[in-house]
Motif scaffolding. Structure first.
Motif, PDB file in Angstrom:
ATOM      1  N   TRP A  53       0.813  -1.212   0.000  1.00 11.07           N
ATOM      2  CA  TRP A  53       0.000   0.000   0.000  1.00 11.07           C
ATOM      3  C   TRP A  53       0.854   1.273   0.000  1.00 11.07           C
ATOM      4  N   VAL A  54       2.153   1.112   0.104  1.00  8.07           N
ATOM      5  CA  VAL A  54       3.064   2.253   0.120  1.00  8.07           C
ATOM      6  C   VAL A  54       3.706   2.409  -1.253  1.00  8.07           C
ATOM      7  N   PRO A  55       3.631   3.582  -1.875  1.00 11.42           N
ATOM      8  CA  PRO A  55       4.264   3.772  -3.191  1.00 11.42           C
ATOM      9  C   PRO A  55       5.738   3.375  -3.138  1.00 11.42           C
ATOM     10  N   SER A  56       6.215   2.786  -4.186  1.00 16.87           N
ATOM     11  CA  SER A  56       7.587   2.272  -4.197  1.00 16.87           C
ATOM     12  C   SER A  56       8.623   3.359  -3.908  1.00 16.87           C
ATOM     13  N   ALA A  57       8.348   4.574  -4.387  1.00 14.77           N
ATOM     14  CA  ALA A  57       9.309   5.662  -4.178  1.00 14.77           C
ATOM     15  C   ALA A  57       9.419   6.060  -2.712  1.00 14.77           C
ATOM     16  N   MET A  58       8.422   5.681  -1.897  1.00 15.64           N
ATOM     17  CA  MET A  58       8.414   6.060  -0.488  1.00 15.64           C
ATOM     18  C   MET A  58       8.868   4.917   0.417  1.00 15.64           C
ATOM     19  N   ARG A  59       9.177   3.757  -0.165  1.00 17.23           N
ATOM     20  CA  ARG A  59       9.593   2.618   0.653  1.00 17.23           C
ATOM     21  C   ARG A  59      11.086   2.702   0.980  1.00 17.23           C
ATOM     22  N   ARG A  60      11.412   2.383   2.201  1.00 17.23           N
ATOM     23  CA  ARG A  60      12.816   2.340   2.630  1.00 17.23           C
ATOM     24  C   ARG A  60      13.518   1.151   1.984  1.00 17.23           C
ATOM     25  N   SER A  61      14.773   1.350   1.677  1.00 12.60           N
ATOM     26  CA  SER A  61      15.571   0.232   1.171  1.00 12.60           C
ATOM     27  C   SER A  61      16.046  -0.658   2.312  1.00 12.60           C
ATOM     28  N   GLU A  62      16.086  -0.097   3.519  1.00 12.71           N
ATOM     29  CA  GLU A  62      16.439  -0.880   4.698  1.00 12.71           C
ATOM     30  C   GLU A  62      15.721  -0.306   5.908  1.00 12.71           C
ATOM     31  N   ALA A  63      15.544  -1.104   6.932  1.00  9.30           N
ATOM     32  CA  ALA A  63      14.820  -0.664   8.126  1.00  9.30           C
ATOM     33  C   ALA A  63      15.598   0.446   8.841  1.00  9.30           C
ATOM     34  N   PRO A  64      14.884   1.382   9.480  1.00  8.99           N
ATOM     35  CA  PRO A  64      15.591   2.432  10.223  1.00  8.99           C
ATOM     36  C   PRO A  64      16.382   1.824  11.366  1.00  8.99           C
ATOM     37  N   LYS A  65      17.529   2.406  11.651  1.00  7.92           N
ATOM     38  CA  LYS A  65      18.419   1.872  12.688  1.00  7.92           C
ATOM     39  C   LYS A  65      18.002   2.428  14.052  1.00  7.92           C
ATOM     40  N   LEU A  66      16.889   1.925  14.554  1.00  9.02           N
ATOM     41  CA  LEU A  66      16.378   2.335  15.859  1.00  9.02           C
ATOM     42  C   LEU A  66      16.872   1.365  16.925  1.00  9.02           C
ATOM     43  N   PRO A  67      17.046   1.852  18.156  1.00  7.90           N
ATOM     44  CA  PRO A  67      17.525   0.954  19.219  1.00  7.90           C
ATOM     45  C   PRO A  67      16.480  -0.095  19.574  1.00  7.90           C
ATOM     46  N   GLU A  68      16.917  -1.301  19.799  1.00  9.69           N
ATOM     47  CA  GLU A  68      16.050  -2.396  20.224  1.00  9.69           C
ATOM     48  C   GLU A  68      16.320  -2.635  21.704  1.00  9.69           C
ATOM     49  N   ILE A  69      15.304  -2.354  22.535  1.00  6.49           N
ATOM     50  CA  ILE A  69      15.493  -2.333  23.989  1.00  6.49           C
ATOM     51  C   ILE A  69      14.236  -2.866  24.667  1.00  6.49           C
ATOM     52  N   GLY A  70      14.410  -3.594  25.759  1.00  4.08           N
ATOM     53  CA  GLY A  70      13.285  -4.075  26.550  1.00  4.08           C
ATOM     54  C   GLY A  70      12.642  -2.971  27.363  1.00  4.08           C
ATOM     55  N   GLN A  71      11.397  -3.211  27.805  1.00  9.31           N
ATOM     56  CA  GLN A  71      10.626  -2.183  28.520  1.00  9.31           C
ATOM     57  C   GLN A  71      11.318  -1.697  29.779  1.00  9.31           C
ATOM     58  N   ALA A  72      11.782  -2.622  30.595  1.00  5.63           N
ATOM     59  CA  ALA A  72      12.384  -2.229  31.881  1.00  5.63           C
ATOM     60  C   ALA A  72      13.606  -1.349  31.664  1.00  5.63           C
ATOM     61  N   LYS A  73      14.391  -1.689  30.656  1.00  7.89           N
ATOM     62  CA  LYS A  73      15.605  -0.922  30.388  1.00  7.89           C
ATOM     63  C   LYS A  73      15.269   0.494  29.902  1.00  7.89           C
ATOM     64  N   VAL A  74      14.221   0.617  29.083  1.00  8.35           N
ATOM     65  CA  VAL A  74      13.785   1.937  28.624  1.00  8.35           C
ATOM     66  C   VAL A  74      13.328   2.784  29.810  1.00  8.35           C
ATOM     67  N   LEU A  75      12.536   2.174  30.706  1.00 10.91           N
ATOM     68  CA  LEU A  75      12.031   2.897  31.870  1.00 10.91           C
ATOM     69  C   LEU A  75      13.179   3.375  32.745  1.00 10.91           C
ATOM     70  N   ARG A  76      14.144   2.477  33.021  1.00 12.56           N
ATOM     71  CA  ARG A  76      15.299   2.872  33.847  1.00 12.56           C
ATOM     72  C   ARG A  76      16.082   4.009  33.189  1.00 12.56           C
ATOM     73  N   HIS A  77      16.249   3.924  31.883  1.00  8.65           N
ATOM     74  CA  HIS A  77      17.038   4.927  31.154  1.00  8.65           C
ATOM     75  C   HIS A  77      16.452   6.324  31.348  1.00  8.65           C
ATOM     76  N   TYR A  78      15.163   6.464  31.106  1.00  9.68           N
ATOM     77  CA  TYR A  78      14.574   7.810  31.166  1.00  9.68           C
ATOM     78  C   TYR A  78      14.365   8.289  32.597  1.00  9.68           C
ATOM     79  N   LEU A  79      14.113   7.381  33.533  1.00 11.71           N
ATOM     80  CA  LEU A  79      14.011   7.805  34.926  1.00 11.71           C
ATOM     81  C   LEU A  79      15.363   8.277  35.444  1.00 11.71           C
ATOM     82  N   ARG A  80      16.433   7.602  35.041  1.00 11.94           N
ATOM     83  CA  ARG A  80      17.769   8.044  35.457  1.00 11.94           C
ATOM     84  C   ARG A  80      18.093   9.420  34.875  1.00 11.94           C
ATOM     85  N   LEU A  81      17.770   9.622  33.602  1.00 11.16           N
ATOM     86  CA  LEU A  81      18.006  10.942  33.010  1.00 11.16           C
ATOM     87  C   LEU A  81      17.198  12.016  33.729  1.00 11.16           C
TER      88      LEU A  81
END
Length: 519
Positions: A53-81
């Protein structure tokens, strides 16, 4: 370090230090916070792959390089900050000076988190957002009453963007009269915000800067000397960053108007003016308010904020559109006027910020807004009186005529002890407090700029005052403890050597990786 008595108002604060990595460094391939269920086989058979359903010109050639992290680790990260961060919910935040840090009513935060507000989209059909358009319209009417202006746009996302829009309107106005090329000078003052000169310069104007007279007021005679057929406009803050209110401002705007110029007003900090003075009676053609300062919406780390831009009827046709209109039955978004300066940002404005400001105004009412100004001025003058009693502190220019803030000076303390205002900035961190020095250049030597607003009690102000008294005593008895501060903060000393070299800046993680690889 000198021990602080328990009966002292000075808090011996120690900030948390986690040495927390950047979130991208916490990435572990395959970790997941949420694993969504797979697509039902019947649905997949009916609609096929989502990518189809996405036009070919708008499709990524590769997935975005986003961090893969578990819930608890995300929560600790932002609470510490969060534990490593000071802010207006956490400490007595009168030290931001011209940025007006005040209490944000929590009920207003609940309002903007309702599903109808959280899921608003700027491309919705106007019939589905009649309630929000009504809020925009009624805030427009309230701002007109507060300022005397005839129409407001909430499109600018900051005070600086509102200043750029006003400079653009000045340009469009003179162009419409055939005087655009002739009128190429904007006059401002040295103690107005630097964005005033910067935005006018972006529009191609030559900047003429007025310096104050011996009492700190803009010099009217120097304005008269600067006026010429080349004058396009006059932009000023009043009070200026010194906190001094120019009670002769109407004489200034009259002089500019007589020469054919336009007068526009920086009211980013209007805490001491609400219900007491208005831009219209001062002779201004345009003004703006920062909803994220005076009207109790948060700064949001530089955005999304709102510089509410108001104009008199003569300049309405130049406003960035669309504007909200009401025919007595239905709210609509008007077409952009033919002579409009055009959009200064996408869409109409930040709806959540507009709602916060509208709720704040409606909760206070006209009398409440005037009380805001009175209490802000009272708090500031109490602070002013107390700080002038601290050894080494002073406030240049006229005495006893300050509004909602003051630009103070530690020049005497620096001359006598060698301790600078930057040293005191860092030492204040050890007591869980923040204070701001000044815009560069330091016209006031060894400056610090405080604005208590209406949000703080006498007890809050006393805590801040006692911290400054304590540091002043240290400067005279043990200056090394101040010069080597902070001692209890997350970061001991910042290395600021890279701030003036864009080659060393890394605004994003991707930029950091690219520069690290190059090295």
């Amino acid at each position: 370090m000198k021990k602080i008595r328990r009966d002292s108002k000075v808090r011996n604060f120690h900030q948390a230090k986690w040495d927390e990595p950047v979130i991208f460094e916490l990435h572990r391939p395959g970790e997941r916070g949420v694993v969504p269920p797979g697509t039902d086989a019947g649905i997949a058979a009916e609609v096929g792959a989502a990518s189809g359903w996405v036009p070919s010109a708008m499709r990524r050639s590769e997935a975005p390089k986003l961090p893969e992290i578990g819930q608890a680790k995300v929560l600790r990260h932002y609470l510490r900050l969060s534990q490593e961060t000071l802010g207006s919910d956490f400490n007595v935040e009168i030290g931001q000076g011209t940025c007006t840090m005040k209490y944000i009513p929590r009920i207003n935060e609940m309002l903007i988190r309702t599903p109808n507000m959280m899921e608003l989209h700027p491309l919705q059909d106007v019939d589905t957002v009649q309630g929000m358009l009504e809020v925009f319209h009624k805030l427009d009417l309230a701002m007109r009453e507060i300022s005397g202006m005839d129409a407001f746009s909430f499109q600018p996302s900051s005070g600086t963007q509102a200043l750029l829009a006003m400079a653009s309107i000045v340009r469009a106005y003179h162009d419409s009269r055939g005087e655009g090329e002739q009128r190429d000078e904007i006059i401002t003052t040295i103690f107005s915000h630097p964005s005033q000169a910067a935005t006018a310069a972006v529009k191609g104007y030559k900047i003429i800067t007025l310096h104050p007279d011996e009492d700190g007021f803009p010099d009217l005679e120097k304005l008269k000397q600067a006026i010429s057929p080349r004058t396009a406009g006059f932009v000023v803050a009043n009070p200026e960053d010194t906190g001094i209110y120019n009670h002769r401002i109407k004489e200034f705007t009259d002089v500019v108007h007589a020469a054919g110029g336009v007068c526009f007003y920086d009211q980013a900090n209007a805490n001491g003016l609400l219900g007491i003075t208005r831009a219209k009676e001062a002779g201004f053609d345009m003004c703006f308010f920062n909803l994220h300062k005076t009207f109790a919406a948060p700064h949001m780390c530089g955005g999304p904020a709102t510089g509410a831009l108001g104009v008199t009827e003569q300049f309405r046709r130049f406003l960035p559109g669309p504007l909200v209109e009401y025919d007595g039955n239905r709210y609509t978004l008007s077409e952009q006027p033919e002579e409009s300066i055009g959009k200064v940002r996408s869409f109409h404005g930040v709806a959540q910020t507009v709602l916060r400001a509208y709720a704040w105004i409606m909760a206070l009412g006209a009398d409440g807004l005037k009380d805001v100004a009175r209490i802000a001025v009272l708090n500031n003058n109490y602070l002013y009186h107390k700080i002038l009693q601290i050894r080494g502190a002073s406030a240049p220019y006229i005495k006893g005529r300050r509004l909602e803030q003051v630009r103070y000076s530690w020049k005497q303390l620096t001359d006598e002890t060698g301790v600078t205002t930057e040293d005191i900035t860092r030492r204040m961190c050890d007591f869980g407090l923040h204070y701001w020095t000044s815009h560069h250049p330091y016209i006031v030597p060894q400056p610090f700029t405080l604005e208590p607003t209406e949000s703080y009690s006498k007890e809050d102000l006393d805590e801040y005052i006692h911290a400054l008294e304590h540091i002043s005593e240290e400067a005279y008895t043990n200056p090394n403890i101040v010069k080597t501060a902070p001692h209890n903060s997350t970061v001991h000393r910042n290395d600021e050597s890279s701030l003036d070299d864009p080659k060393l800046w890394c605004i994003t993680w991707r930029a950091y990786l690219k520069k690290a690889k190059a090295d």
